[in-house]
Design a protein around this motif. Sequence first.
Motif, mmCIF file in Angstrom:
data_model
loop_
_atom_site.group_PDB
_atom_site.id
_atom_site.type_symbol
_atom_site.label_atom_id
_atom_site.label_comp_id
_atom_site.label_asym_id
_atom_site.label_seq_id
_atom_site.Cartn_x
_atom_site.Cartn_y
_atom_site.Cartn_z
ATOM 1 N N LYS A 1 40.749 40.511 39.585
ATOM 2 C CA LYS A 1 39.352 40.308 39.212
ATOM 3 C C LYS A 1 39.012 38.836 39.390
ATOM 4 O O LYS A 1 39.889 38.005 39.662
ATOM 5 C CB LYS A 1 39.113 40.742 37.770
ATOM 6 C CG LYS A 1 39.887 39.944 36.733
ATOM 7 C CD LYS A 1 39.587 40.448 35.325
ATOM 8 C CE LYS A 1 40.357 39.635 34.283
ATOM 9 N NZ LYS A 1 40.055 40.107 32.901
ATOM 10 N N THR B 1 35.735 35.921 44.018
ATOM 11 C CA THR B 1 34.769 36.892 44.551
ATOM 12 C C THR B 1 34.651 36.796 46.062
ATOM 13 O O THR B 1 33.860 37.513 46.667
ATOM 14 C CB THR B 1 33.375 36.670 43.933
ATOM 15 O OG1 THR B 1 32.897 35.370 44.311
ATOM 16 C CG2 THR B 1 33.417 36.788 42.419
ATOM 17 N N THR C 1 37.110 48.699 36.727
ATOM 18 C CA THR C 1 35.664 48.534 36.898
ATOM 19 C C THR C 1 35.382 48.309 38.381
ATOM 20 O O THR C 1 35.659 47.229 38.902
ATOM 21 C CB THR C 1 35.139 47.329 36.094
ATOM 22 O OG1 THR C 1 35.547 47.452 34.724
ATOM 23 C CG2 THR C 1 33.624 47.266 36.169
ATOM 24 N N SER D 1 33.142 47.892 41.971
ATOM 25 C CA SER D 1 31.899 47.237 42.371
ATOM 26 C C SER D 1 30.833 48.285 42.657
ATOM 27 O O SER D 1 31.145 49.464 42.871
ATOM 28 C CB SER D 1 32.129 46.409 43.639
ATOM 29 O OG SER D 1 33.030 45.358 43.418
ATOM 30 N N GLY E 1 29.794 38.385 38.606
ATOM 31 C CA GLY E 1 29.204 38.968 37.414
ATOM 32 C C GLY E 1 29.215 40.483 37.371
ATOM 33 O O GLY E 1 28.797 41.079 36.366
ATOM 34 N N THR E 2 29.693 41.138 38.450
ATOM 35 C CA THR E 2 29.723 42.603 38.447
ATOM 36 C C THR E 2 30.897 43.142 37.643
ATOM 37 O O THR E 2 30.943 44.333 37.328
ATOM 38 C CB THR E 2 29.810 43.153 39.879
ATOM 39 O OG1 THR E 2 30.982 42.612 40.523
ATOM 40 C CG2 THR E 2 28.577 42.782 40.685
ATOM 41 N N GLY E 3 31.871 42.276 37.343
ATOM 42 C CA GLY E 3 33.009 42.704 36.532
ATOM 43 C C GLY E 3 34.033 43.521 37.281
ATOM 44 O O GLY E 3 34.879 44.182 36.663
ATOM 45 N N ARG E 4 34.009 43.471 38.604
ATOM 46 C CA ARG E 4 34.969 44.250 39.401
ATOM 47 C C ARG E 4 36.398 43.921 38.964
ATOM 48 O O ARG E 4 36.796 42.761 38.940
ATOM 49 C CB ARG E 4 34.795 43.949 40.884
ATOM 50 C CG ARG E 4 35.724 44.718 41.806
ATOM 51 C CD ARG E 4 35.537 44.221 43.234
ATOM 52 N NE ARG E 4 36.201 45.051 44.237
ATOM 53 C CZ ARG E 4 37.448 44.895 44.653
ATOM 54 N NH1 ARG E 4 38.203 43.929 44.118
ATOM 55 N NH2 ARG E 4 37.958 45.672 45.587
ATOM 56 N N GLU E 5 37.169 44.958 38.633
ATOM 57 C CA GLU E 5 38.561 44.756 38.218
ATOM 58 C C GLU E 5 39.420 45.935 38.663
ATOM 59 O O GLU E 5 39.101 47.094 38.402
ATOM 60 C CB GLU E 5 38.669 44.600 36.703
ATOM 61 C CG GLU E 5 40.111 44.382 36.229
ATOM 62 C CD GLU E 5 40.240 44.211 34.731
ATOM 63 O OE1 GLU E 5 41.372 43.938 34.257
ATOM 64 O OE2 GLU E 5 39.219 44.355 34.023
#
Length: 727
Positions: free
Chosen positions: A530, A545, A583, A585, A716-720
Amino acid sequence: MSAPAVVSLAPFPESDNKSVLLKVPEVSARPVESDKSEYDSASDAETSSTRSTVELDSGVSDKHLLAVRKKLATGIASISTPAIEMEQSFTAALQDDTKPVEANNSVEDVEVAYDGKKPPTPRTVANICEDIVRVLARYRLVHQNDTSNQWGAKAKFLVQVERYVVRGEAISMSLPAFPFKSPNKQTKVLGTLPGKGEEVALSHLEGLCLAIGDVYEPGANVYIVSDGLMYNDILGISDLEVWRYGQALRQMAKDHGCDHVQFLRLGHLLGGERSDEPINEEEYLKAAPLFRDELLTRYLPEGFDADAHIAKDADTTLTYRGYIKFLETDLASQGAGETKAQMKKRYEATAKRMIVRGKAFATSIAQNLADHIRLSIHASTEQNKLSMAIIPQLGRSSTPWHAALVRAVDGSITMSHSASVPALTHELIFDREGRPSYFRERSDLFNWPGMDVEFNYIYPTGIVITPRDPSTKYSFHNVHMKKVRALSEACSPVILRGFTDTTDQHTFEAKAYDAGTVQPWTFGIRQSVKDAMNPDPKASTVTSTEAMPMHYDGFFFLQKEIVDGVEKMVSKVPRFQYFTAITPSPPGDGMTLFASSQLFFQHLPAPYTLSELEKLKWDCKHSSNWDNHMTDLPLVVPHPKNNKPCIRWHEPWYKWMTQFSTNEIRISNGAQHYKDLIREMLYDRRVCLYFNFEQGDILVADNVSMMHTRTAFTPGTGRELWRIHFN
């Protein structure tokens, strides 16, 4: 015939599509008054100072790479890709635009010195047109075997494409195809409605449009013009069957996200609206005979002689022979009691009637869709169109309405008459509506006791495994991971979707040990992938990112080993990647790309060969403070399980592309143009899966047979994702 060297730029396929914005409408170009253009001259280089370059948003031009075209030995066609050559000089390439390149027996290299510190110059309109046509060329029927690259339609397509580019419009392509299923439902096809073959064909056409979008932001659309009503009455197929096949095909395109595949009806060729207008079954059946008759009356040239055209026109001859071939099986059940001579005469008469209908149909397309790039499923001389296989298949090319699709465990496709597929080695797979869809090679890997699951092969590579009943919830804890691992060795990546407990940390880690021997890293066995929001240049791109270079995991995990009596730093490469999506995208953001070595070599274009690439080695110079850089690395290695050739590569990555670590890549024992080829093939839509995780997805990928990367994603999308490696 010699040709000049040409400089070309193309956008990163791995870039965030929303940020790659070519302001093509701003280009000031002369009006096109005829089919004559600069492409008719011996030089296809852009040397005119009056020709405008494409303007790019500041901050977007760094999504583009310098590509230097290499002319083949014939000096006619070029192979190039969007990659920067560290050893090549952009200035020198431009100066050489008007200098002839001597023809020889190898692909030319243009040697220059580009340090990669700044983004390259934007592309010209001519550059963009060449890039688009080069994408089209990759889909040609003869592309892999044609070392001469004598493509007569290339100059015509360059002119057509230029008209779209100067207006900043999406490229329009038309394809007469998808009529109806063969009349021979007993031995050729599996029913009257579209099946897995049509699904793959639509995905392949969508991939062509997306590939054009990779080099030209407005992209492309392909318009399928069904020729079903032109031939169905001749072959004993009802108008109702044509309607139902067409409607099911439209729904299939919608269900599988083929947004760039559009449909036109005969009414559009008679002056109707060029959109898929609302029409019901009753209206269609009433209008069908009228459309057919009017099209013949309006567009069949006066005095058209089918026999004369078959005898004198090469394309008509090829089409006629193709008709004869499939009629021998399509109409096999008709004409009981006929002699072979009588049957042959009947086939020839039917084929000639189809030639007449086809002439009227082709004329209507030429007049009403004159600005479209013309695609064809038939072999041709390719003077005016692109002949393509609409399914990426092994062996003889066939269409899904004349044969059934057959999948091997490794995902490879062949097309075969349904009666010819042996039940001992293959099983018939049904869709969710209970209709027969395709044949799949038998394997115990598809036997999951206690779980009723579906195995859905996706385009161009990979398998998605889901509960057959979406309301059924199987726990990931009970999944047989050894079978998942074996499937990933055959056709990666393997995705488990719709299972429970996939984001439970204890279960996720425990299943890694079920799959194999877990390979730990300095931080432990599990990494949370992330955005760490760490601007330190020494930090990892993985936890940012940013987009990443195409690579394989473990390349920079170095350990000291004695190799041939010499101590060297050697990569500790894990065999498998294992992810779960905590999480994901949003769709289209932060995509994970997987490039298949098997498909890389299946689509490798002439004049390149596997044996040629197996001889190559490469070096990697990293920007870190390591004392040891990677040298003499093999480009192709055998897979440890099945011995198939696998690509080993790390994409060049330059400072203007990242705020983190960079690397320089060089072919150590060969020409540098191979870097262009490798990059183009790895991002090829026929080779590379552009994948969006969904929440809770489990993914296992073979880290030897597959290369992978990630596109940039929105902060800020929190992709994990969680990731573990195992062997």
